[in-house]
Each structure stands twice: as structure tokens, then as C-alpha cells.
Design a protein around this motif. Structure first.
Motif, short mmCIF file in Angstrom:
data_model
loop_
_atom_site.label_atom_id
_atom_site.label_comp_id
_atom_site.label_asym_id
_atom_site.label_seq_id
_atom_site.Cartn_x
_atom_site.Cartn_y
_atom_site.Cartn_z
N TYR A 1 5.26 6.37 4.45
CA TYR A 1 5.17 6.96 5.67
C TYR A 1 3.74 7.58 5.94
O TYR A 1 2.99 7.43 6.78
N ASP A 2 3.47 8.42 4.66
CA ASP A 2 2.13 9.11 4.42
C ASP A 2 1.01 7.98 4.61
O ASP A 2 0.20 8.21 5.40
N ALA A 3 1.23 6.85 4.06
CA ALA A 3 0.12 5.70 3.89
C ALA A 3 0.05 5.22 5.34
O ALA A 3 -1.28 5.02 5.80
N TYR A 4 0.81 5.07 5.85
CA TYR A 4 0.98 4.36 7.40
C TYR A 4 0.18 5.58 8.29
O TYR A 4 -0.79 5.04 8.86
N GLY A 5 0.60 6.88 8.17
CA GLY A 5 -0.03 7.75 8.99
C GLY A 5 -1.63 7.95 8.51
O GLY A 5 -2.44 8.04 9.56
N LYS A 6 -1.80 7.60 7.35
CA LYS A 6 -3.37 7.80 6.92
C LYS A 6 -4.32 6.40 7.65
O LYS A 6 -5.37 6.44 7.97
N SER A 7 -3.28 5.60 7.73
CA SER A 7 -4.18 4.11 8.15
C SER A 7 -4.32 4.14 9.68
O SER A 7 -5.03 3.29 10.14
N THR A 8 -3.44 5.03 10.21
CA THR A 8 -3.67 5.12 11.79
C THR A 8 -3.96 6.16 12.43
O THR A 8 -4.09 6.58 13.40
N GLY A 9 -4.67 7.00 11.39
CA GLY A 9 -5.42 8.39 11.84
C GLY A 9 -4.33 9.40 12.32
O GLY A 9 -4.25 10.37 13.17
N GLY A 10 -2.81 9.02 11.58
CA GLY A 10 -1.85 10.26 11.95
C GLY A 10 -1.31 9.99 13.36
O GLY A 10 -0.63 10.78 13.80
N CYS B 1 16.12 7.40 7.70
CA CYS B 1 16.97 6.19 6.80
C CYS B 1 16.31 4.71 7.10
O CYS B 1 16.11 4.09 6.29
N ALA B 2 15.66 4.64 8.30
CA ALA B 2 14.87 3.44 8.55
C ALA B 2 13.98 3.28 7.50
O ALA B 2 13.54 2.18 6.96
N TRP B 3 12.95 4.18 7.14
CA TRP B 3 11.89 4.12 6.34
C TRP B 3 12.41 3.90 4.72
O TRP B 3 11.98 3.29 4.08
N ILE B 4 13.62 4.80 4.57
CA ILE B 4 14.20 4.58 3.31
C ILE B 4 14.79 2.96 2.91
O ILE B 4 14.63 2.45 1.69
N GLU B 5 15.60 2.47 4.04
CA GLU B 5 15.69 1.26 3.86
C GLU B 5 14.79 0.23 3.65
O GLU B 5 15.00 -0.87 2.84
N ALA B 6 13.65 0.40 4.48
CA ALA B 6 12.60 -0.49 4.36
C ALA B 6 12.06 -0.32 2.86
O ALA B 6 11.82 -1.34 2.12
N ALA B 7 11.81 0.95 2.40
CA ALA B 7 11.19 1.01 0.90
C ALA B 7 12.14 0.53 -0.17
O ALA B 7 11.77 -0.16 -0.97
N GLY B 8 13.62 0.64 0.20
CA GLY B 8 14.51 0.32 -0.87
C GLY B 8 14.68 -1.23 -0.89
O GLY B 8 14.54 -1.87 -1.86
N ALA B 9 14.39 -1.77 0.33
CA ALA B 9 14.51 -3.42 0.13
C ALA B 9 13.18 -3.85 -0.24
O ALA B 9 13.48 -4.64 -1.03
#
Length: 143
Positions: A14-23, A43-51
Motif C-alpha cells: 500500500y505504501d509503495a502504491y502511494g509512493k508510485s502515484t504521488g499519494g 482485507c483486500a490488500w492483505i488478501e492480495a499480499a498473501g496470494a
């Protein structure tokens, strides 16, 4: 040091996504901080990371198809030793699979204690899991 949990990986992503899009989010609006996201979005971010974590483990180990949980599979969950004849973990039977990292399970405690757990999230190890944590792992994961 233990490997990162799916939640920790999700926060990093999530943090990396924010950095790549200027927040900014996909609509161009400012992104809230992780702790301000709704539980469903976290939960959606956790599911994606877990997968991604499970897929990566499967590729690195050469094991494919065996890491996806299924109804009837035996997993381990943390337990209060007082409810489990002194043991801090117990086997559980998966009763519902929501995703590759989230399941419901019926706990097979070594006592008269009856326990159903819902929306358990996969972790690599139960070593540091609190007895009430909504997590599961595969048997042999703490070897």
C-alpha cells in the motif's frame, strides 16, 4: 527474524502504491493512511499480499498446487493452553475457503472446549500469535 506476515506485506505494498502515484488513489484522490482504511479495504490488500506470498513460496520451493487450502484440510491455529490441555496450538479442519489465505475452521481442541473460527488469515508461523489471533498455518510450519 521471522518472515513478514501478509498484513505487513500488504502495508508495504500500500505504501509503495502511494509512493508510485504521488499519494493518489485510482480516482486521483488523496490516499488515506493505512490505519484509516476500512477493514474491507485492508482485507483486500492483505488478501492480495498473501496470494503473492503463497505464489512466491510455491515457485521458490517448486511445490505447486499444494499450498491452496481446501475444505477438509487440517491446519493449525493458536489456542489458549487452558482450553487445550496445556498446548498453545491445535489442529483445525477447514470448513470454508474464502481465498488462498482466508478460511473458516472447526478447532479440534484437546478438551471439551468447542471452537469455531471464522475469517482466519494465513501466517507462516504461530510462534508469536496470540491465543485469540484469527490466524492459521500449515502443520510443520514451525519446524
Amino acid at each position: 527474524m521471522p518472515p513478514p506476515s501478509p498484513r505487513e506485506l500488504a502495508e508495504l505494498a500500500y505504501d509503495a502504491y502511494g509512493k508510485s502515484t504521488g499519494g493518489r488513489n485510482y480516482q486521483g484522490l488523496p490516499m488515506p493512511a493505512w490505519n484509516q482504511l476500512t477493514g474491507a479495504i485492508q482485507c483486500a490488500w492483505i488478501e492480495a499480499a498473501g496470494a503473492i506470498a503463497l505464489h512466491t513460496i510455491a515457485r521458490l520451493t517448486g511445490v505447486s498446487g499444494t499450498l491452496e487450502p481446501g475444505v477438509g484440510d487440517i491446519v493449525l491455529v493458536p489456542m489458549d493452553p487452558a482450553d487445550n490441555n496445556g498446548a498453545a496450538e491445535a489442529p483445525a479442519v477447514i470448513t470454508r475457503v474464502w481465498s488462498t489465505t482466508t478460511v473458516n475452521a472447526r478447532v479440534l481442541a484437546d478438551s471439551q472446549h468447542i471452537d469455531w473460527r471464522t475469517s482466519l488469515t494465513y501466517v507462516d508461523s504461530l510462534t508469536e500469535a496470540d491465543a485469540a489471533a484469527a490466524v492459521w498455518t500449515w502443520p510443520g510450519g514451525d519446524d
